[in-house]
Design an enzyme around this catalytic site. Structure first.
Site, PDB file in Angstrom:
ATOM      1  CG  HIS A 238      -1.705   5.607   4.876  1.00  0.00           C
ATOM      2  ND1 HIS A 238      -2.954   6.137   5.143  1.00  0.00           N
ATOM      3  CD2 HIS A 238      -0.979   5.796   6.004  1.00  0.00           C
ATOM      4  CE1 HIS A 238      -2.972   6.614   6.376  1.00  0.00           C
ATOM      5  NE2 HIS A 238      -1.776   6.410   6.926  1.00  0.00           N
ATOM      6  CG  LEU A 239       5.091   6.651   6.371  1.00  0.00           C
ATOM      7  CD1 LEU A 239       6.240   6.190   5.506  1.00  0.00           C
ATOM      8  CD2 LEU A 239       5.379   8.002   7.000  1.00  0.00           C
ATOM      9  CG  HIS A 240       2.814   0.675   5.647  1.00  0.00           C
ATOM     10  ND1 HIS A 240       2.438   1.230   4.439  1.00  0.00           N
ATOM     11  CD2 HIS A 240       3.324  -0.542   5.352  1.00  0.00           C
ATOM     12  CE1 HIS A 240       2.704   0.379   3.459  1.00  0.00           C
ATOM     13  NE2 HIS A 240       3.252  -0.702   3.980  1.00  0.00           N
ATOM     14  CD  GLN A 241       9.649   2.057  11.213  1.00  0.00           C
ATOM     15  OE1 GLN A 241      10.429   2.401  10.343  1.00  0.00           O
ATOM     16  NE2 GLN A 241       9.735   2.490  12.454  1.00  0.00           N
TER      17      GLN A 241
ATOM     18  CB  ILE B  29      -0.937  -0.017   1.212  1.00  0.00           C
ATOM     19  CG1 ILE B  29      -1.810  -1.267   1.158  1.00  0.00           C
ATOM     20  CG2 ILE B  29      -1.810   1.241   1.240  1.00  0.00           C
ATOM     21  CD1 ILE B  29      -2.597  -1.533   2.408  1.00  0.00           C
TER      22      ILE B  29
END
Ligand code: ZN
Length: 187
Positions: free
Chosen positions: A144-147, A141
């Site tokens: 949308h930024l995600h760690q 995805i």
């Protein structure tokens, strides 16, 4: 084999002879828990970002383990390992350099807490932590930024991914969510 009609509890049980069936050589591995992947939609539309939708749902439904002021933590629906967490800002920004200083700070703080909680509840031996920036870099995805926070155990790699493109995940997501959420320190 039972025929059709009510059983001792009054439940109507259909006999299997009532249905068309052709036996074949395959054995069935029944995996009803996997319905969550199908029913809840594993391929979101571009205008229906799952990381924007999740905070409006209950923690249990969205697999959220902790909510901060600018960012929150949830289980990955497609884990590499049991306890695979994602830390996301609430804002719909794609890349790390678009995050505000407050978002960067809280993503870092939540990542540290997640490491401590996962170590305590799952006795993991290490972590892979990182962000895939852009679809070309492997982001599922990308919008949308995600760690990612992936706990690792000494013996967690096996031959499944090599021969079958399959990961063995020993625990169900809801159970892992409960463990991590219960282990999360209150703010
Ligand atoms: Zn979003």
């Amino acid at each position: 084999m039972r025929g059709p009609g009510p059983d001792a509890d009054g439940l109507v049980v259909d006999g299997s002879s009532e249905y068309a069936a052709v036996p074949d050589a395959f054995q069935r591995l029944w995996t009803p828990h996997r319905m969550a992947y199908i029913q809840d939609g594993q391929q979101p539309h571009a205008d229906d970002c799952p990381f924007c939708v999740a905070p409006a749902m209950t923690d249990e439904k969205a697999l959220i383990v902790a909510r901060g002021e600018h960012a929150y933590v949830l289980l990955n629906l497609f884990p590499y390992n049991s306890g695979h967490l994602l830390v996301c800002p609430y804002r719909h920004v794609a890349t790390y350099d678009q995050a505000t200083p407050a978002e960067v700070a809280e993503i870092g703080e939540l990542t540290q807490i997640a490491m401590r909680v996962l170590t305590a509840v799952s006795r993991c031996d290490g972590f892979n932590i990182g962000m895939n920036q852009g679809r070309i870099a492997g982001a599922g995805i990308a919008e949308h930024l995600h760690q990612h926070i992936v706990p690792r155990w000494a013996l967690d790699s096996n031959f499944f991914p090599i021969i079958a493109g399959t990961k063995a995940i020993p625990r169900l997501l809801g159970d892992v969510r409960d463990d991590v959420a219960n282990g999360w320190p209150s703010r």
